[in-house]
Design a protein around this motif. Structure first.
Motif, PDB file in Angstrom:
ATOM      1  N   THR A  46       0.829  -1.206   0.000  1.00 27.22           N
ATOM      2  CA  THR A  46       0.000   0.000   0.000  1.00 27.22           C
ATOM      3  C   THR A  46       0.863   1.255   0.000  1.00 27.22           C
ATOM      4  OG1 THR A  46      -1.685  -1.205   1.255  1.00 27.22           O
ATOM      5  CG2 THR A  46      -1.876   1.186   1.207  1.00 27.22           C
ATOM      6  N   SER A  81     -10.164  -1.495  -6.568  1.00 31.05           N
ATOM      7  CA  SER A  81     -10.638  -0.155  -6.217  1.00 31.05           C
ATOM      8  C   SER A  81      -9.793   0.909  -6.911  1.00 31.05           C
ATOM      9  CB  SER A  81     -10.605   0.038  -4.700  1.00 31.05           C
ATOM     10  OG  SER A  81     -11.475  -0.878  -4.058  1.00 31.05           O
ATOM     11  N   LEU A  82      -8.474   0.686  -6.957  1.00 28.99           N
ATOM     12  CA  LEU A  82      -7.611   1.629  -7.672  1.00 28.99           C
ATOM     13  C   LEU A  82      -7.946   1.676  -9.158  1.00 28.99           C
ATOM     14  CD1 LEU A  82      -4.081   0.989  -6.122  1.00 28.99           C
ATOM     15  CD2 LEU A  82      -5.522   3.005  -5.824  1.00 28.99           C
ATOM     16  N   GLN A  83      -8.268   0.538  -9.733  1.00 29.29           N
ATOM     17  CA  GLN A  83      -8.648   0.520 -11.151  1.00 29.29           C
ATOM     18  C   GLN A  83      -9.849   1.422 -11.403  1.00 29.29           C
ATOM     19  OE1 GLN A  83      -9.216  -3.662 -11.762  1.00 29.29           O
ATOM     20  NE2 GLN A  83      -7.041  -4.096 -12.023  1.00 29.29           N
ATOM     21  N   THR A 130      -6.451  -3.361  -5.362  1.00 32.27           N
ATOM     22  CA  THR A 130      -6.148  -3.159  -6.777  1.00 32.27           C
ATOM     23  C   THR A 130      -7.398  -2.827  -7.580  1.00 32.27           C
ATOM     24  OG1 THR A 130      -4.276  -4.684  -6.620  1.00 32.27           O
ATOM     25  CG2 THR A 130      -5.125  -4.222  -8.826  1.00 32.27           C
ATOM     26  N   VAL A 139      -3.285  -0.400 -13.267  1.00 25.97           N
ATOM     27  CA  VAL A 139      -2.973  -1.216 -12.094  1.00 25.97           C
ATOM     28  C   VAL A 139      -3.472  -2.635 -12.369  1.00 25.97           C
ATOM     29  CG1 VAL A 139      -3.090  -1.439  -9.595  1.00 25.97           C
ATOM     30  CG2 VAL A 139      -3.362   0.814 -10.643  1.00 25.97           C
ATOM     31  N   GLU A 141     -10.681   4.054  -9.500  1.00 29.97           N
ATOM     32  CA  GLU A 141     -10.223   5.432  -9.296  1.00 29.97           C
ATOM     33  C   GLU A 141      -9.501   5.974 -10.520  1.00 29.97           C
ATOM     34  OE1 GLU A 141      -7.830   6.096  -5.857  1.00 29.97           O
ATOM     35  OE2 GLU A 141      -9.113   4.896  -4.540  1.00 29.97           O
ATOM     36  N   LEU A 142      -8.752   5.105 -11.195  1.00 23.44           N
ATOM     37  CA  LEU A 142      -7.856   5.542 -12.267  1.00 23.44           C
ATOM     38  C   LEU A 142      -8.428   5.302 -13.661  1.00 23.44           C
ATOM     39  CD1 LEU A 142      -4.642   4.025 -10.659  1.00 23.44           C
ATOM     40  CD2 LEU A 142      -5.285   6.441 -10.696  1.00 23.44           C
ATOM     41  N   THR A 180       2.669   1.758  -3.386  1.00 18.80           N
ATOM     42  CA  THR A 180       1.680   2.182  -4.382  1.00 18.80           C
ATOM     43  C   THR A 180       1.340   3.655  -4.178  1.00 18.80           C
ATOM     44  OG1 THR A 180       0.740  -0.039  -4.552  1.00 18.80           O
ATOM     45  CG2 THR A 180      -0.657   1.797  -5.250  1.00 18.80           C
ATOM     46  N   HIS A 181       1.123   4.031  -2.940  1.00 20.18           N
ATOM     47  CA  HIS A 181       0.809   5.426  -2.611  1.00 20.18           C
ATOM     48  C   HIS A 181       1.959   6.345  -2.995  1.00 20.18           C
ATOM     49  CE1 HIS A 181       0.312   8.919   0.155  1.00 20.18           C
ATOM     50  NE2 HIS A 181      -0.962   8.760  -0.149  1.00 20.18           N
ATOM     51  N   LEU A 240       1.891   6.706  -7.037  1.00 20.10           N
ATOM     52  CA  LEU A 240       0.726   7.262  -7.730  1.00 20.10           C
ATOM     53  C   LEU A 240       0.821   8.757  -8.063  1.00 20.10           C
ATOM     54  CD1 LEU A 240      -2.326   5.404  -6.151  1.00 20.10           C
ATOM     55  CD2 LEU A 240      -1.617   5.402  -8.551  1.00 20.10           C
TER      56      LEU A 240
END
Length: 267
Positions: A118, A167-169, A165, A179, A171-172, A121-122, A125
């Motif tokens: 985490t 959730s990030l997909q 992952t 991701v 967001e992005l 990744t943070h 980003l």
């Protein structure tokens, strides 16, 4: 290939899947920043890659379960404008019945499998979003989808990786930052030995080599397959799983009232 110098950070890069990612990414023209605890192994991997390619290989000795080392690697990632790819591969198993696994082993598993992934990744980003390019590859496991009585902490940590992952997909979705979650089955690495098992609890025919796994995952990435199940022959099984999950979510969001089966019975 773009004309700027591209670096890939690979954690857990001293053996197995991490070494395979380093070799394959170097073959694709990425310069490398390899992160792991074992400096001798990192130096060996770096020598082998330099002998075969013209890429730059930097090594960073760090224990990602140590907060100071983790902060040092995160700061490195935050301060570089030439990093285009992060492979969060470092991970632990701590396998066994939960009551028999030490508290220290479980703490370290969470620090590396969850917190380090985490945090790094943070760290990556903001730069990726600022440049509107970049890729993060998170190594999960099929065990994220299958609770087990001899790997509760490991299964839980990989379920975190998968949901984080996904959730990030979301967001992005409107950016050029990708991701990917990779969900391997058994792989021929030092994993089970490092987890204290004398014998892997899977038949031999289920094992992939690290190279097979990484080649498959990178092909999936090239095809924009951002949830990669390397051994899944028929993708309709995943489609059906996703449809069932969606149906459950719809059923869970119809009402905020307790279900009728929980109503108090009179008499």
């Amino acid at each position: 290939m773009s004309d700027h110098q591209r670096f890939a950070v690979v954690t857990g890069a001293s053996s197995g899947i991490g070494v395979a990612y380093a070799e394959r990414l170097a073959a694709r023209g990425y310069h490398l920043i390899l992160v792991a605890r074992r400096r001798e192994r990192l130096e060996e991997t770096a020598r082998n890659i330099r002998a075969k390619t013209n890429v730059t290989v930097e090594i960073v000795t760090a224990d990602l379960g140590d907060s100071n080392d983790l902060s040092r690697v995160a700061t490195l990632i935050e301060g570089r404008e030439d990093i285009d790819l992060l492979v969060n591969n470092a991970g632990l198993g701590a396998l066994g019945l939960t009551a028999q696994v030490s508290a220290a082993a479980l703490d370290n598993l969470i620090k590396i499998n969850v917190q380090a992934l985490t945090r790094l990744t943070h760290a990556a980003l903001p730069g990726f979003l600022r440049r509107d390019r970049g890729t993060i590859i998170n190594i999960a496991s099929i065990i994220a989808l299958m609770p087990t009585p001899t790997g509760a902490g490991y299964s839980g940590s990989k379920a975190y990786v998968l949901n984080f992952t996904r959730s990030l997909q979301m967001e992005l979705a409107n950016t050029k930052v990708k991701v990917q979650a990779v969900l391997p089955g058994p792989v021929r690495t030092e994993f089970f030995e490092a987890s204290g098992l004398k014998q892997a609890p899977f038949p031999d025919e289920l094992f992939m080599t690290p190279e097979e796994l990484v080649d498959t995952a990178l092909t999936a990435l090239d095809q924009d397959e951002l949830i990669c199940l390397p051994a899944l022959q028929d993708l309709s099984a995943w489609t059906a799983y996703e449809a069932a999950r969606g149906e459950l979510i719809r059923a869970l969001t119809q009402s905020g009232r307790p279900a009728a089966r929980y109503a108090k019975r009179v008499g």
